[in-house]
Design an enzyme around this catalytic site. Sequence first.
Site, PDB file in Angstrom:
ATOM      1  N   GLY A 220       0.834  -1.198   0.000  1.00 25.19           N
ATOM      2  CA  GLY A 220       0.000   0.000   0.000  1.00 25.19           C
ATOM      3  C   GLY A 220       0.865   1.242   0.000  1.00 25.19           C
ATOM      4  N   SER A 221       0.286   2.322   0.466  1.00 24.40           N
ATOM      5  CA  SER A 221       0.974   3.612   0.350  1.00 24.40           C
ATOM      6  C   SER A 221       2.068   3.755   1.409  1.00 24.40           C
ATOM      7  CB  SER A 221      -0.039   4.748   0.507  1.00 24.40           C
ATOM      8  OG  SER A 221      -0.620   4.672   1.780  1.00 24.40           O
ATOM      9  N   ALA A 222       3.013   4.647   1.133  1.00 23.09           N
ATOM     10  CA  ALA A 222       4.115   4.863   2.072  1.00 23.09           C
ATOM     11  C   ALA A 222       3.594   5.419   3.394  1.00 23.09           C
ATOM     12  CB  ALA A 222       5.143   5.806   1.455  1.00 23.09           C
ATOM     13  N   GLY A 225       2.344   2.534   5.352  1.00 24.85           N
ATOM     14  CA  GLY A 225       3.461   1.658   5.722  1.00 24.85           C
ATOM     15  C   GLY A 225       4.293   2.251   6.846  1.00 24.85           C
ATOM     16  N   GLU A 243       5.557  -3.173   1.433  1.00 19.99           N
ATOM     17  CA  GLU A 243       5.762  -2.853   0.004  1.00 19.99           C
ATOM     18  C   GLU A 243       5.019  -1.562  -0.259  1.00 19.99           C
ATOM     19  OE1 GLU A 243       7.596  -5.020  -1.479  1.00 19.99           O
ATOM     20  OE2 GLU A 243       7.353  -6.714  -0.135  1.00 19.99           O
ATOM     21  N   CYS A 277       2.213   1.005  -8.688  1.00 17.68           N
ATOM     22  CA  CYS A 277       3.281   1.560  -7.863  1.00 17.68           C
ATOM     23  C   CYS A 277       4.543   1.776  -8.679  1.00 17.68           C
ATOM     24  CB  CYS A 277       3.565   0.629  -6.700  1.00 17.68           C
ATOM     25  SG  CYS A 277       3.991  -1.024  -7.232  1.00 17.68           S
TER      26      CYS A 277
HETATM   27  P1  NAD Z   1      -3.409   2.319   1.310  1.00 16.03           P
HETATM   28  O1  NAD Z   1      -2.131   2.428   2.046  1.00 16.03           O
HETATM   29  O2  NAD Z   1      -4.359   3.446   1.408  1.00 16.03           O
HETATM   30  O3  NAD Z   1      -4.228   1.028   1.813  1.00 16.03           O
HETATM   31  C1  NAD Z   1      -3.667  -0.272   1.790  1.00 16.03           C
HETATM   32  C2  NAD Z   1      -4.355  -1.119   2.850  1.00 16.03           C
HETATM   33  O4  NAD Z   1      -4.046  -0.634   4.147  1.00 16.03           O
HETATM   34  C3  NAD Z   1      -5.871  -1.117   2.739  1.00 16.03           C
HETATM   35  O5  NAD Z   1      -6.344  -2.401   3.037  1.00 16.03           O
HETATM   36  C4  NAD Z   1      -6.286  -0.125   3.810  1.00 16.03           C
HETATM   37  O6  NAD Z   1      -7.575  -0.346   4.322  1.00 16.03           O
HETATM   38  C5  NAD Z   1      -5.244  -0.365   4.871  1.00 16.03           C
HETATM   39  N1  NAD Z   1      -5.035   0.819   5.714  1.00 16.03           N
HETATM   40  C6  NAD Z   1      -4.780   2.068   5.264  1.00 16.03           C
HETATM   41  N2  NAD Z   1      -4.607   2.897   6.326  1.00 16.03           N
HETATM   42  C7  NAD Z   1      -4.741   2.145   7.438  1.00 16.03           C
HETATM   43  C8  NAD Z   1      -4.671   2.416   8.827  1.00 16.03           C
HETATM   44  N3  NAD Z   1      -4.412   3.647   9.272  1.00 16.03           N
HETATM   45  N4  NAD Z   1      -4.850   1.403   9.701  1.00 16.03           N
HETATM   46  C9  NAD Z   1      -5.097   0.148   9.252  1.00 16.03           C
HETATM   47  N5  NAD Z   1      -5.205  -0.165   7.927  1.00 16.03           N
HETATM   48  C10 NAD Z   1      -5.019   0.821   7.042  1.00 16.03           C
HETATM   49  O7  NAD Z   1      -3.022   2.000  -0.197  1.00 16.03           O
HETATM   50  P2  NAD Z   1      -3.959   1.980  -1.495  1.00 16.03           P
HETATM   51  O8  NAD Z   1      -4.412   3.366  -1.791  1.00 16.03           O
HETATM   52  O9  NAD Z   1      -4.975   0.914  -1.377  1.00 16.03           O
HETATM   53  O10 NAD Z   1      -2.940   1.490  -2.628  1.00 16.03           O
HETATM   54  C11 NAD Z   1      -2.182   2.379  -3.400  1.00 16.03           C
HETATM   55  C12 NAD Z   1      -0.798   2.519  -2.836  1.00 16.03           C
HETATM   56  O11 NAD Z   1      -0.171   1.238  -2.768  1.00 16.03           O
HETATM   57  C13 NAD Z   1       0.125   3.358  -3.697  1.00 16.03           C
HETATM   58  O12 NAD Z   1       0.877   4.192  -2.867  1.00 16.03           O
HETATM   59  C14 NAD Z   1       1.011   2.348  -4.388  1.00 16.03           C
HETATM   60  O13 NAD Z   1       2.261   2.848  -4.760  1.00 16.03           O
HETATM   61  C15 NAD Z   1       1.123   1.298  -3.349  1.00 16.03           C
HETATM   62  N6  NAD Z   1       1.449   0.003  -3.949  1.00 16.03           N
HETATM   63  C16 NAD Z   1       2.670  -0.531  -3.692  1.00 16.03           C
HETATM   64  C17 NAD Z   1       3.032  -1.720  -4.313  1.00 16.03           C
HETATM   65  C18 NAD Z   1       4.354  -2.376  -4.071  1.00 16.03           C
HETATM   66  O14 NAD Z   1       4.461  -3.571  -4.289  1.00 16.03           O
HETATM   67  N7  NAD Z   1       5.372  -1.674  -3.641  1.00 16.03           N
HETATM   68  C19 NAD Z   1       2.133  -2.346  -5.179  1.00 16.03           C
HETATM   69  C20 NAD Z   1       0.897  -1.772  -5.380  1.00 16.03           C
HETATM   70  C21 NAD Z   1       0.554  -0.596  -4.759  1.00 16.03           C
HETATM   71  C1  SIN Z   2       2.099  -2.721  -8.877  1.00 16.92           C
HETATM   72  O1  SIN Z   2       2.287  -3.656  -8.078  1.00 16.92           O
HETATM   73  O2  SIN Z   2       1.415  -1.699  -8.588  1.00 16.92           O
HETATM   74  C2  SIN Z   2       2.707  -2.766 -10.223  1.00 16.92           C
HETATM   75  C3  SIN Z   2       3.518  -3.945 -10.493  1.00 16.92           C
HETATM   76  C4  SIN Z   2       4.035  -3.757 -11.865  1.00 16.92           C
HETATM   77  O3  SIN Z   2       3.249  -3.681 -12.796  1.00 16.92           O
HETATM   78  O4  SIN Z   2       5.244  -3.578 -12.020  1.00 16.92           O
END
Ligand code: NAD
Ligand code: SIN
Length: 483
Positions: A220-222, A225, A243, A277
């Site tokens: 998910g998002s930084a 994380g 991640e 991402c």
């Molecule tokens: P997000 O961080 O908003 O949410 C991810 C998960 O975490 C969801 O299930 C959400 O409900 C949970 N969550 C969020 N805040 C929380 C909190 N405070 N407490 C408990 N749970 C919480 O991410 P998103 O918007 O769903 O996804 C997009 C992000 O993910 C982008 O920043 C993208 O770059 C990243 N991403 C990373 C990868 C990777 O492999 N590095 C792959 C895909 C997406």
């Molecule tokens: C992603 O996990 O958001 C992208 C993976 C990829 O397409 O490289």
Amino acid sequence: MNGVYIDGRWHAGAGAHFENKCPATGDVVWAGNGADEAEVTAAVASARKAFRHWAHLPQGDRSVILERYGEEIAKRADAIAETVSRDMGKTLWESKSEAATMKAKVAVSIAAQVERAGTKYSKADFGSSHLTHRPHGVMAVYGPFNFPGHLPNGHIVPALLAGNTCVFKPSELAPGVAFHMAEAFAAAGLPEGCLNIVHGGRDTGGALLNADIDGLLFTGSASTGVFFHKHFAGRPEVILALEMGGNNPLIIWDPADVDAAADIAAQSAFLTSGQRCSCARRIILPEGAWGDQVAEAIVARAEGLTIGAWNEEGIFMGPLVSERAAVNAVEFQDMLLARGGRALKRLERLERGGGFVSAGVVDVTGAADIPDEELFGPVMQIVRVADFDQAIERANATRYGLSGGLISDDDALWVKAHQEMRAGILNRNRPTAGASGAMPFGGPGLSGNFRPGAYYAADYCAWPQASQVSDKAGRMSAVGFPK
Ligand code: NAD
Ligand code: SIN
């Protein structure tokens, strides 16, 4: 709809009610109650109970069940693809590819498990030495919306293979696919309790953080994380695999084929409407006429992308995940323009509303205070620089390090870029997005905590146990030790 799956049974859920709307049509496609704290506790207890049996099964038995799961996913591929597209808006061809990747993950994970977390035996003068790997226990898995099946699947499959059990909290923006995953696991014969599912938003996610878990596998998002990382500070016994996102650079330096360079750049930035991402956010080009040509070719592609709903024909970009995301994208672009960026092509909300936006290209050369942030949408920034050293410097001017790339025919530039660019996924003459599942996935900086996923997921799903073994206890001797 049912929001909680515990011990192989679905329940309505006693937590907060939530709905998910298709970002293309506005139709409600998921509605139900999430899991409350007591249900999250029960889901973790169920996983804990199942762990005792599952962890002690022979590896081969677990592999057979996972292989059957892959087959069950393949049978449901069309339903999975439709569910994902309706939930978060991406095109059907992309969702079909996501479903195929979910099946393929099983074979990749089995190979990785053998290679990276297998067993080793060697003879020693006292008897033998053994290396084995042990599962951690109960893993909490948090999924993002952009690959709501593939990415949690990429944690769950290797975690189960290694002998862990899981509690999965799907993204509240794309909850539907979890049902198909549960069905596929049940049909494959996964024992009850090995996979539990708790739907919901922050409340449910927060309850899972505070439950009795041994690991947290997150994509998910930084910002989320980092919040999780702080939450578990001082608790090294809980394995965290984080991640996160990126502010990914792509340098284009004098390749002979301008059209090819523009194709690669536009696909890197606009695939999945910029909701990967690994999408390129910053395109770095040389100053001068050649760089102008490339920028124009990129803009032409941004103008020509077909945008539509997942079930329309010939669509490259679907809507963003929500209307809120579309508003954020416009606001982000406005911020770039307010700080001195120049719109080469404006991202605009489309008349059909919802999450629909067009692609945007903003030249930010010379603009002040452009934040080092990931905008998860189709906004490309272009930066013009005087020489290749500056290009590398700009590329590395980020707190993140997920993906990056060089488009160039020059081998020497690639050698330099390969050595100096700080990105876990670093490609030459290929899009930054579309990573191989048979390689590790992750990068330095704010993009993760050095626990890369995909092929290396096996590493964070088990801990090594090294044993020296002698069949009989024998007397010990050492200098100065009494005989
Ligand atoms: P997000 O961080 O908003 O949410 C991810 C998960 O975490 C969801 O299930 C959400 O409900 C949970 N969550 C969020 N805040 C929380 C909190 N405070 N407490 C408990 N749970 C919480 O991410 P998103 O918007 O769903 O996804 C997009 C992000 O993910 C982008 O920043 C993208 O770059 C990243 N991403 C990373 C990868 C990777 O492999 N590095 C792959 C895909 C997406
Ligand atoms: C992603 O996990 O958001 C992208 C993976 C990829 O397409 O490289």
